[in-house]
Design a protein around this motif. Structure first.
Motif, PDB file in Angstrom:
ATOM      1  N   LEU A  39      56.945 -48.054  16.147  1.00 14.81           N
ATOM      2  CA  LEU A  39      56.493 -46.657  16.109  1.00 14.81           C
ATOM      3  C   LEU A  39      57.579 -45.745  15.548  1.00 14.81           C
ATOM      4  CD1 LEU A  39      54.666 -46.585  19.548  1.00 14.81           C
ATOM      5  CD2 LEU A  39      53.582 -46.145  17.334  1.00 14.81           C
ATOM      6  N   ARG A  40      58.814 -45.944  15.989  1.00 12.91           N
ATOM      7  CA  ARG A  40      59.903 -45.099  15.490  1.00 12.91           C
ATOM      8  C   ARG A  40      60.205 -45.388  14.027  1.00 12.91           C
ATOM      9  NH1 ARG A  40      63.688 -46.502  20.615  1.00 12.91           N
ATOM     10  NH2 ARG A  40      62.649 -45.241  22.210  1.00 12.91           N
ATOM     11  N   TRP A  41      60.113 -46.669  13.635  1.00 16.46           N
ATOM     12  CA  TRP A  41      60.304 -47.007  12.223  1.00 16.46           C
ATOM     13  C   TRP A  41      59.297 -46.266  11.355  1.00 16.46           C
ATOM     14  CZ3 TRP A  41      56.427 -49.645   9.485  1.00 16.46           C
ATOM     15  CH2 TRP A  41      56.741 -49.887   8.143  1.00 16.46           C
ATOM     16  N   SER A  42      58.035 -46.304  11.758  1.00 13.19           N
ATOM     17  CA  SER A  42      56.998 -45.602  10.994  1.00 13.19           C
ATOM     18  C   SER A  42      57.291 -44.112  10.935  1.00 13.19           C
ATOM     19  CB  SER A  42      55.624 -45.857  11.638  1.00 13.19           C
ATOM     20  OG  SER A  42      54.607 -45.176  10.955  1.00 13.19           O
ATOM     21  N   GLU A  43      57.806 -43.576  12.032  1.00 11.05           N
ATOM     22  CA  GLU A  43      58.105 -42.139  12.085  1.00 11.05           C
ATOM     23  C   GLU A  43      59.252 -41.775  11.155  1.00 11.05           C
ATOM     24  OE1 GLU A  43      58.772 -38.757  15.582  1.00 11.05           O
ATOM     25  OE2 GLU A  43      59.157 -40.884  15.987  1.00 11.05           O
ATOM     26  N   THR A  44      60.217 -42.685  10.958  1.00 14.26           N
ATOM     27  CA  THR A  44      61.378 -42.374  10.116  1.00 14.26           C
ATOM     28  C   THR A  44      61.037 -42.288   8.635  1.00 14.26           C
ATOM     29  OG1 THR A  44      62.031 -44.698   9.779  1.00 14.26           O
ATOM     30  CG2 THR A  44      62.931 -43.565  11.723  1.00 14.26           C
ATOM     31  N   LEU A  45      59.915 -42.888   8.229  1.00 11.41           N
ATOM     32  CA  LEU A  45      59.639 -43.043   6.803  1.00 11.41           C
ATOM     33  C   LEU A  45      59.366 -41.710   6.111  1.00 11.41           C
ATOM     34  CD1 LEU A  45      57.545 -46.329   6.747  1.00 11.41           C
ATOM     35  CD2 LEU A  45      60.006 -45.993   6.620  1.00 11.41           C
ATOM     36  N   GLU A  46      58.737 -40.786   6.813  1.00 15.58           N
ATOM     37  CA  GLU A  46      58.443 -39.507   6.156  1.00 15.58           C
ATOM     38  C   GLU A  46      59.728 -38.753   5.843  1.00 15.58           C
ATOM     39  OE1 GLU A  46      55.323 -35.833   6.351  1.00 15.58           O
ATOM     40  OE2 GLU A  46      55.600 -37.046   8.146  1.00 15.58           O
ATOM     41  N   ALA A  47      60.690 -38.761   6.773  1.00 15.66           N
ATOM     42  CA  ALA A  47      61.951 -38.068   6.527  1.00 15.66           C
ATOM     43  C   ALA A  47      62.735 -38.726   5.391  1.00 15.66           C
ATOM     44  CB  ALA A  47      62.792 -38.048   7.807  1.00 15.66           C
ATOM     45  N   LEU A  48      62.647 -40.061   5.287  1.00 19.58           N
ATOM     46  CA  LEU A  48      63.416 -40.786   4.277  1.00 19.58           C
ATOM     47  C   LEU A  48      62.745 -40.754   2.908  1.00 19.58           C
ATOM     48  CD1 LEU A  48      64.518 -43.902   6.310  1.00 19.58           C
ATOM     49  CD2 LEU A  48      66.008 -42.149   5.398  1.00 19.58           C
ATOM     50  N   LYS A  49      61.419 -40.874   2.896  1.00 16.64           N
ATOM     51  CA  LYS A  49      60.695 -41.016   1.640  1.00 16.64           C
ATOM     52  C   LYS A  49      59.730 -39.878   1.347  1.00 16.64           C
ATOM     53  CE  LYS A  49      62.459 -45.085   0.730  1.00 16.64           C
ATOM     54  NZ  LYS A  49      63.305 -45.356  -0.436  1.00 16.64           N
ATOM     55  N   GLY A  50      59.505 -39.023   2.325  1.00 15.17           N
ATOM     56  CA  GLY A  50      58.587 -37.913   2.102  1.00 15.17           C
ATOM     57  C   GLY A  50      57.125 -38.292   2.247  1.00 15.17           C
ATOM     58  N   THR A  51      56.860 -39.513   2.679  1.00  9.83           N
ATOM     59  CA  THR A  51      55.492 -39.988   2.870  1.00  9.83           C
ATOM     60  C   THR A  51      55.391 -40.624   4.250  1.00  9.83           C
ATOM     61  OG1 THR A  51      55.438 -40.503   0.516  1.00  9.83           O
ATOM     62  CG2 THR A  51      53.643 -41.363   1.864  1.00  9.83           C
ATOM     63  N   PRO A  52      54.357 -40.303   5.015  1.00 13.19           N
ATOM     64  CA  PRO A  52      54.263 -40.829   6.383  1.00 13.19           C
ATOM     65  C   PRO A  52      54.116 -42.340   6.411  1.00 13.19           C
ATOM     66  CG  PRO A  52      52.229 -39.703   5.764  1.00 13.19           C
ATOM     67  CD  PRO A  52      53.235 -39.400   4.702  1.00 13.19           C
ATOM     68  N   GLY A  53      54.647 -42.933   7.473  1.00 16.14           N
ATOM     69  CA  GLY A  53      54.523 -44.367   7.659  1.00 16.14           C
ATOM     70  C   GLY A  53      53.115 -44.754   8.065  1.00 16.14           C
ATOM     71  N   PRO A  54      52.818 -46.050   8.126  1.00 19.49           N
ATOM     72  CA  PRO A  54      51.451 -46.502   8.374  1.00 19.49           C
ATOM     73  C   PRO A  54      50.865 -46.035   9.697  1.00 19.49           C
ATOM     74  CG  PRO A  54      53.009 -48.321   8.511  1.00 19.49           C
ATOM     75  CD  PRO A  54      53.744 -47.168   7.931  1.00 19.49           C
ATOM     76  N   LEU A  55      51.713 -45.814  10.703  1.00 15.87           N
ATOM     77  CA  LEU A  55      51.209 -45.365  12.000  1.00 15.87           C
ATOM     78  C   LEU A  55      51.256 -43.847  12.138  1.00 15.87           C
ATOM     79  CD1 LEU A  55      52.824 -48.153  14.177  1.00 15.87           C
ATOM     80  CD2 LEU A  55      50.379 -47.782  13.831  1.00 15.87           C
ATOM     81  N   HIS A  56      51.579 -43.158  11.066  1.00 21.69           N
ATOM     82  CA  HIS A  56      51.676 -41.697  11.122  1.00 21.69           C
ATOM     83  C   HIS A  56      50.896 -41.014  10.002  1.00 21.69           C
ATOM     84  CE1 HIS A  56      54.946 -42.845  13.835  1.00 21.69           C
ATOM     85  NE2 HIS A  56      54.878 -41.626  14.328  1.00 21.69           N
ATOM     86  N   THR A  57      49.956 -41.722   9.397  1.00 18.42           N
ATOM     87  CA  THR A  57      49.047 -41.082   8.441  1.00 18.42           C
ATOM     88  C   THR A  57      47.841 -40.539   9.205  1.00 18.42           C
ATOM     89  OG1 THR A  57      47.721 -43.064   8.050  1.00 18.42           O
ATOM     90  CG2 THR A  57      49.708 -42.792   6.718  1.00 18.42           C
TER      91      THR A  57
END
Length: 426
Positions: free
Chosen positions: A209-227
């Motif tokens: 869950l936290r990995w998915s959450e980090t993706l938007e800050a790093l890449k500007g696109t939400p992770g699979p569990l945060h779309t």
């Protein structure tokens, strides 16, 4: 990924996908593309199945490749899926409707530049959906538990997400901030979680869950569990469900492991998933998330394109250096990496003489296994400038033009010869 009853969820799917796409286009060249526009879809489907089955039977070496760890060949898996399609005409109707919509907008788009690729993608999408339907049905039959195609998709997403989390933990020095966010604390030294992580069953739901959450800050696109997609809606607020699914994947992989572990996924495999995640993420209003199938496609296609560049553009006496440069670029290594790394090795050493018949990527894989990604004895030419370490198994496999399971087998065989030589000398 292995689950009871499934046959299409392992790395061999990539070859099945490519074979089905290639043979579908070849079959349409014989039947005519009008079969996809035929109002009598039942007859059109029968014509397509007959034509593509004939082409598949003539597929040769690619069809003879092993498609999964249960012994099914790529040809057997592809044919099974084609015959399954005949039993599910609704999926054929979806494909025909998509082709007809493109035809209404663009005309015979398959005749335009890039049209074959667009048509092949539609077949890829068709068979990716059908694959999950087949595997989810077989899973239910094997386990007696309900499983929808969407749940099968979620299993695959979690398995891939675990592998990416593992990759980050093992490379914590280069990903210190993200690893800290995943583990929920500041990272100053190697996290104990990295040493304890031995498989997907050891992964914790909150890390995913936290990995998915980090993706938007790093890449500007939400992770699979945060779309905003509803595909993973039941998992987003249910870490206990995630933990149970991770445990199930890990338990069955442990039960079905074949000793040589050739089909277990290296942590580095998920790099290809994440690299293409950002490109293929659907930016529609639904915010849907692409399947893990789309992830490794670009990696394999890149190798195919590299081969095409070498064949079509390079003079015969220049193909080796051109291929070196193309592959090095694909794996983010300096041009002429293989040439410079080969020149830097100590040709007179006993180890090099013992591994004289092995390729340079195999030798580097041996050092990676025996001494780790960094050692003071490594020449600078061997190291990836981005990390200061040896290339990963994924990079080395691409450089050698083989799959990671094949590279592991060759590496282990080389290590066995070294150990045998040491015993003789001792």
């Amino acid at each position: 990924m292995r689950l009871p009853g499934t046959r299409y969820q392992e790395h061999g799917w990539e070859q099945v996908r490519k074979l089905l796409g290639q043979c579908s286009l070849a079959a349409l060249a014989h039947t005519g593309h009008a079969v996809l526009l035929d109002a009598d879809r039942e007859a059109a489907l029968a014509d397509y199945v007959d034509a593509v089955a004939r082409v598949l039977h003539a597929s040769g070496r690619r069809g003879a490749l092993l498609g999964n760890s249960y012994g099914d060949t790529v040809l057997e898996l592809a044919l099974s899926l084609v015959y399954e399609l005949q039993a599910r005409p609704g999926d054929w109707a979806v494909l025909c409707a998509a082709v007809q919509a493109e035809h209404a907008r663009m005309g015979p788009f398959w005749e335009a530049p890039g049209g074959d690729a667009l048509l092949r993608k539609k077949f890829n999408d068709l068979y990716a959906v059908l694959r999950d339907k087949v595997d989810s049905d077989n899973y239910q039959a094997a386990c007696g538990r309900p499983c929808s195609p969407n749940r099968m998709y979620a299993y695959r997403m979690l398995d891939t997400a675990y592998a990416e989390v593992a990759r980050l933990l093992f490379g914590w020095r280069e990903h210190r901030a993200q690893v800290g966010a995943i583990l929920g604390r500041t990272i100053e030294a190697e996290p104990i979680e990295a040493r304890r992580l031995r498989g997907v069953a050891d992964c914790r739901a909150e890390w995913i869950l936290r990995w998915s959450e980090t993706l938007e800050a790093l890449k500007g696109t939400p992770g699979p569990l945060h779309t905003r997609s509803k595909r993973f809606a039941s998992l987003k607020t249910s870490p206990e469900k995630i933990q149970a699914m991770l445990g199930e994947i890990g338990e069955y992989e442990a039960l079905s492991a074949n000793g040589e572990r050739a089909w277990l996924q290296d942590a580095n495999d998920a790099g290809a998933w994440l690299e293409d995640y950002w490109r293929v993420l659907d930016e529609s209003a639904q915010g849907s998330t692409p399947g893990p199938d789309q992830i490794l496609e670009a990696r394999q296609d890149a190798l195919d394109q590299a081969d095409a560049v070498v064949e079509e553009e390079a003079p015969a006496d220049m193909r080796a250096p051109v291929l070196d440069a193309v592959l090095a670029r694909q794996v983010s290594l300096p041009p002429r990496y293989l040439e410079m790394a080969a020149a830097a090795q100590d040709g007179g050493s006993w180890a090099v003489r013992t591994m004289a018949g092995d390729s340079l990527p195999v030798r580097l894989a041996v050092y990676l296994k025996l001494f780790g990604p960094f050692d003071d004895s490594y020449p600078a030419e061997w190291l990836d400038p981005a990390t200061g370490e040896l290339p990963t198994m994924g990079q080395l496999a691409l450089l050698d033009g083989v799959s990671q399971p094949t590279l592991r087998k060759r590496r282990d065989a080389a290590i066995a010869r070294l150990e045998a030589g040491m015993k003789e000398d001792g």
